[in-house]
Design a protein around this motif. Structure first.
Motif, PDB file in Angstrom:
ATOM      1  N   UNK A   1     107.096  18.311  18.919  1.00 31.09           N
ATOM      2  CA  UNK A   1     106.740  19.419  19.805  1.00 31.09           C
ATOM      3  C   UNK A   1     106.089  20.547  19.032  1.00 31.09           C
ATOM      4  N   UNK A   2     106.579  20.799  17.825  1.00 36.78           N
ATOM      5  CA  UNK A   2     106.006  21.856  16.993  1.00 36.78           C
ATOM      6  C   UNK A   2     104.570  21.513  16.594  1.00 36.78           C
ATOM      7  N   UNK A   3     104.325  20.270  16.252  1.00 36.80           N
ATOM      8  CA  UNK A   3     102.977  19.825  15.880  1.00 36.80           C
ATOM      9  C   UNK A   3     102.036  19.944  17.065  1.00 36.80           C
ATOM     10  N   UNK A   4     102.497  19.520  18.210  1.00 34.74           N
ATOM     11  CA  UNK A   4     101.674  19.594  19.423  1.00 34.74           C
ATOM     12  C   UNK A   4     101.361  21.049  19.768  1.00 34.74           C
ATOM     13  N   UNK A   5     102.372  21.900  19.696  1.00 31.07           N
ATOM     14  CA  UNK A   5     102.172  23.324  19.999  1.00 31.07           C
ATOM     15  C   UNK A   5     101.176  23.956  19.033  1.00 31.07           C
ATOM     16  N   UNK A   6     101.284  23.628  17.738  1.00 29.81           N
ATOM     17  CA  UNK A   6     100.366  24.183  16.745  1.00 29.81           C
ATOM     18  C   UNK A   6      98.933  23.718  17.004  1.00 29.81           C
ATOM     19  N   UNK A   7      98.770  22.442  17.354  1.00 29.82           N
ATOM     20  CA  UNK A   7      97.444  21.914  17.660  1.00 29.82           C
ATOM     21  C   UNK A   7      96.852  22.641  18.869  1.00 29.82           C
TER      22      UNK A   7
ATOM     23  N   UNK B   1      97.533  25.644  19.930  1.00 28.91           N
ATOM     24  CA  UNK B   1      97.187  27.010  19.528  1.00 28.91           C
ATOM     25  C   UNK B   1      95.880  27.024  18.739  1.00 28.91           C
ATOM     26  N   UNK B   2      95.733  26.062  17.831  1.00 31.27           N
ATOM     27  CA  UNK B   2      94.502  25.969  17.052  1.00 31.27           C
ATOM     28  C   UNK B   2      93.301  25.655  17.944  1.00 31.27           C
ATOM     29  N   UNK B   3      93.514  24.772  18.900  1.00 32.90           N
ATOM     30  CA  UNK B   3      92.452  24.433  19.841  1.00 32.90           C
ATOM     31  C   UNK B   3      92.046  25.653  20.663  1.00 32.90           C
ATOM     32  N   UNK B   4      93.014  26.464  21.032  1.00 34.13           N
ATOM     33  CA  UNK B   4      92.748  27.693  21.772  1.00 34.13           C
ATOM     34  C   UNK B   4      91.897  28.647  20.940  1.00 34.13           C
ATOM     35  N   UNK B   5      92.182  28.731  19.655  1.00 35.88           N
ATOM     36  CA  UNK B   5      91.376  29.566  18.755  1.00 35.88           C
ATOM     37  C   UNK B   5      89.946  29.050  18.714  1.00 35.88           C
ATOM     38  N   UNK B   6      89.782  27.724  18.646  1.00 28.48           N
ATOM     39  CA  UNK B   6      88.446  27.133  18.634  1.00 28.48           C
ATOM     40  C   UNK B   6      87.684  27.530  19.897  1.00 28.48           C
ATOM     41  N   UNK B   7      88.338  27.460  21.041  1.00 22.89           N
ATOM     42  CA  UNK B   7      87.690  27.809  22.302  1.00 22.89           C
ATOM     43  C   UNK B   7      87.313  29.289  22.312  1.00 22.89           C
ATOM     44  N   UNK B   8      88.194  30.134  21.815  1.00 25.55           N
ATOM     45  CA  UNK B   8      87.886  31.571  21.729  1.00 25.55           C
ATOM     46  C   UNK B   8      86.665  31.822  20.843  1.00 25.55           C
ATOM     47  N   UNK B   9      86.609  31.162  19.702  1.00 23.94           N
ATOM     48  CA  UNK B   9      85.473  31.355  18.790  1.00 23.94           C
ATOM     49  C   UNK B   9      84.172  30.901  19.436  1.00 23.94           C
ATOM     50  N   UNK B  10      84.208  29.760  20.103  1.00 20.77           N
ATOM     51  CA  UNK B  10      83.020  29.256  20.792  1.00 20.77           C
ATOM     52  C   UNK B  10      82.574  30.230  21.884  1.00 20.77           C
ATOM     53  N   UNK B  11      83.524  30.673  22.704  1.00 22.09           N
ATOM     54  CA  UNK B  11      83.197  31.604  23.788  1.00 22.09           C
ATOM     55  C   UNK B  11      82.643  32.912  23.235  1.00 22.09           C
ATOM     56  N   UNK B  12      83.266  33.423  22.178  1.00 22.52           N
ATOM     57  CA  UNK B  12      82.808  34.682  21.579  1.00 22.52           C
ATOM     58  C   UNK B  12      81.394  34.536  21.046  1.00 22.52           C
TER      59      UNK B  12
END
Length: 90
Positions: free
Chosen positions: A3-9, A11-22
């Protein structure tokens, strides 16, 4: 542990989406359209659409090489290619 690995992934994916959108907002590029160009077979990405609405122009500077690299890290080669093509126009 899983669950921790999935949650971290996620969160990282969310950062990727934010960077792309920005990056898109900073360059006056429609992120949803660019995403659709890369993944025409997929439905609209709800997470991306929500993030686009929240993104303010120039609140964070993201260079093209960074966004391409991050997209590639997550296996988004097609989207990274679309970013590369769009970057040729400025």
């Amino acid at each position: 542990m899983n669950e921790k690995i999935i949650k971290q992934y996620q969160e990282d994916e969310n950062i990727m989406i934010h960077l792309f959108a920005q990056w898109c907002v900073n360059h006056d590029i429609n992120a949803a359209t660019l995403y659709k160009n890369a993944y025409s077979h997929q439905h609209d990405n709800g997470i991306l659409l929500n993030i686009i609405e929240e993104t303010e122009k120039d609140s964070l500077q993201v260079d093209t090489e960074t966004v391409i690299h991050v997209l590639q890290l997550f296996g988004n080669e097609d989207l990274a290619f679309e970013v590369s093509k769009a970057a040729l126009n400025f």
